[in-house]
Each structure stands twice: as C-alpha cells, then as structure tokens.
Design an enzyme around this catalytic site. Structure first.
Site, PDB file in Angstrom:
ATOM      1  CD  GLU A   6       4.036  -5.430   5.881  1.00  0.00           C
ATOM      2  OE1 GLU A   6       3.468  -5.553   4.829  1.00  0.00           O
ATOM      3  OE2 GLU A   6       4.798  -6.371   6.339  1.00  0.00           O
ATOM      4  N   GLY A  17       0.984  -1.172   0.085  1.00  0.00           N
ATOM      5  CA  GLY A  17       0.056  -0.007  -0.093  1.00  0.00           C
ATOM      6  C   GLY A  17       0.902   1.284   0.041  1.00  0.00           C
ATOM      7  N   GLY A  69       0.774  -4.732   1.059  1.00  0.00           N
ATOM      8  CA  GLY A  69      -0.717  -4.757   0.234  1.00  0.00           C
ATOM      9  C   GLY A  69      -0.998  -5.544  -0.879  1.00  0.00           C
ATOM     10  CG  ASP A 100      -1.346  -4.423   7.204  1.00  0.00           C
ATOM     11  OD1 ASP A 100      -0.387  -4.875   6.443  1.00  0.00           O
ATOM     12  OD2 ASP A 100      -1.733  -3.331   7.265  1.00  0.00           O
TER      13      ASP A 100
END
Length: 380
Positions: A145, A73, A122, A153
């Site tokens: 991350e 992301g 992402g 996530d």
C-alpha cells in the site's frame, strides 16, 4: 452443488453454493482479480451473517474464481469518490470493509479460506484472521500500500505484529512478497495444499457431518504437503531483519539497510531499500507507528485506528498522497508520484499524530463479538 444466487445484487459478484450443512462462498469478480468493491463488501456481510444465523450450517468455505484470490479493496472506487468531493462516502465504504473483516475474525462457525492466487491488501484483511487459511504454490502475499500512497491497513497492525519479532515491520514497510510455503512458515497461513488437490479437499469438507475443529483439521491435514523454503527465502534471514526493522524510526531502518548494503550486497536488502524509497514517506511513518501500537492491542482497537487514519487520508487532512499515488501507479502507470512531504525527514511526529484524531461523525462502530482462537499451522 446447487447455487444460491443473491438476486439483490448485480453481476453475481459473490456466489454461495453447497449442501444444507456446508456452504462455499465464492468471490466472483475475476476480471478485476476479485478486488472488493462496495457492492461485494455489502453482499459478503449479508451472506456471512445469513449463514452464521442458519442453525443448519456448520462450516463455511471461502474461495475465489479466477487467477487471484483477492488483490485488495477497489481503491479506484475510493479515488473517484475523493475526486468528486465525496470523501465521507469513501470513508463509509471503508468502515463497511473493516466491519466485514471483524465479522470474519469473530465468526462463530468454522471458516476455511482456500487462498489460491494473489492475496493483497483488502484480501489479506478479509482472510488472515480466519481460523483455517489454506495456501498453494500459486499463492502470493503482499501488502504494497505505501507504494500507492496509502499504508498497510485492514488490521495489518494486528496480524503483522503477531509474526516473529519484527518480520511484520519488514513486510509492511517494504511491501515484500511471500509465496505459500513462506506464508505457512511465518504463520500467515495454516496449511499448504497443492492447487490440484483443492477440489478434492473442498469435496471432503462438504461431506463433513460434524464441523468441529479436530475433524476439520484432520481433513485438511490429509491434503497438506510439506514444502521446504527455497534457499533464497527471506525467512532464512530473520536475524538480520530483526536487526534492521527493530529500529525506532523509519529513517533509522532505512539508514541501517543502506549502511549494510554498502558492504554486503544481498538482493533482499537492495529490494527493501528501493521499495521504501519509492513509497510515500508519511505512510511509511504512519504504518510504523500503527504496528508498534498494534502489537499490544486487540484487533478491535487496530481496526478502529485504521478507520481514523483512513478517514483523514480520504479527507486529505495532512497529505494528498493517496490520490497522487493511485493516479501515478494504477491509472497513469508512470510510477513517478510526487509525494508531499517528499522526504522522511520532512514528516514530523505531529503530522503522524493528526491521523489518530477522532472524527465523531465518522467513527467505526463495531458490534460486541469475541475473537476465535486460530488453528495451529502445519509444520514445514
């Protein structure tokens, strides 16, 4: 193939092409390594829904333009929102990304992801729950991350926890990279196809009349190549990984790695220790808590938890590590973030539990959909 450009979006960051029965969706932000910004997420949701509701479309292929499939992301976009006090908008953007991931995971039509190049964060969340996940010799997987002050996530507590024993804990806590052959071997990918054959594979898929699993599986298998794991692949060390990463706490995992490394100098152990010591302590603990819960939960619950944790992260309820990490690693690039809390022993269980607290005005609301069965992976 004729291209259907979405006129409501700028810069054609997502393109759709193909015939009436088979469509190819193209991530088209190559200068940013196809990092998912808000505009791309909204357009992908719109395009996926449009194709799912089109009775003439039987199969959807997803690929990317450029050297990377999708490096994650667009955290810089979120970073700037947080700097200006617009964390609720950043949380809203994130919920849309999770909604996209759930749409892909529950898609009612066959999806074939052609993952040629880096797939991280992402991009992993977008692709890992699709039925067919094709990788190449150019594919590099990672979820690093924690090094930028976040945690693995986008449903990682679901798909990483489904890997062999505690291999998911290893990947999430260390941010270790895997190549295409390793992704197939551990179950993150279903097929290995040499990059030189991807266009031929795509062309064959576009000639499909009946998009049913046996037909699609058969076509992909024609181009699939068996690639042995390299001698130094970490997948040859699963017994050791299970021994270390099955420990109950991050402190115990790190301590056992350091104890082993004092006598048995193995590169993967040294790298694991180095990456964990460089990562945000609170986010390492958040991830271990999350994956241990996710092992027994459906994807929907895992995504809901991710939404709550990330909302607290953006709100800076407990820690400022996300802003600190993004600034140090992606903007200033001095790679010397000053984490707070600075050590694992300073991160209490109560701090971690706060991230699970509901915030009703920022809850993720996913529509009722059914998870599709994944395709069996090719044998190496």
């Amino acid at each position: 193939m004729a291209t259907n450009k979405a006129s409501n979006y700028e810069n054609d960051q997502v393109l759709v092409e193909g015939n009436s029965h088979v469509k190819t969706m193209l991530l088209n932000r190559p200068l940013k390594f196809n990092a998912l910004n808000y505009q791309m997420v909204l357009q992908l949701i719109e395009e996926f829904q449009k194709l799912e509701n089109d009775p003439t479309v039987g199969l959807v292929i997803v690929k990317a333009n450029g050297r990377a499939f999708c490096v994650g992301g667009d955290v810089i976009e979120c970073y700037h929102c947080l700097l200006t006090g617009e964390w609720p908008f950043a949380a809203q953007m994130y919920r849309k990304q999770l909604t996209l991931d759930y749409l892909v995971a529950t898609y009612t039509k066959p999806l074939v992801f052609l993952i040629n190049g880096a797939v991280m964060g992402g991009g992993v969340g977008l692709s890992m729950n699709a039925r067919y996940r094709v990788v190449t010799e150019n594919t590099v997987f990672a979820m690093p991350e924690a090094v930028i002050g976040h945690y693995p996530d986008v449903g990682a507590s679901y798909f990483l926890s489904r890997l062999s024993s505690f291999f998911g804990e290893y990947l999430g806590l260390t941010g270790a990279r895997l190549n295409g052959a390793e992704m197939v071997a551990c179950g993150l990918a279903t097929h290995f196809v040499p990059s030189k054959n991807l266009l031929l594979l795509e062309k064959s898929l576009h000639e499909v009349d009946v998009a049913e699993p046996n037909t699609i599986q058969g076509i992909i298998s024609k181009y699939t190549q068996q690639v042995p794991l390299k001698e130094d692949s970490v997948l040859h060390r699963l017994d050791l990984i299970d021994h270390f990463f099955s420990k109950q706490t991050v402190e115990e995992i790190l301590s056992s790695l350091e104890h082993e490394n004092a006598t048995l100098k193995q590169e993967w152990i040294t790298k694991s220790i180095k990456s964990m010591k460089a990562a945000s302590p609170i986010n390492l603990k958040i991830f271990l808590m999350s994956i241990r819960k996710g092992r027994f939960e459906p994807l929907k619950e895992c995504l809901t938890r991710d939404s709550r944790i990330t909302t607290h992260t953006f709100r800076r309820t407990v820690s400022n590590d996300f802003l600190v990490g993004v600034r140090a690693t992606l903007l200033e690039k001095n790679y010397k973030p000053k984490w707070k809390p600075s050590k694992l022993e300073l991160v209490s269980n109560d701090m971690v539990e706060i991230y699970l607290t509901k915030m009703p005005e920022n809850e993720l609301k996913l529509p009722p959909r059914v998870m599709r069965e994944k395709a069996p992976r090719a044998k190496l």
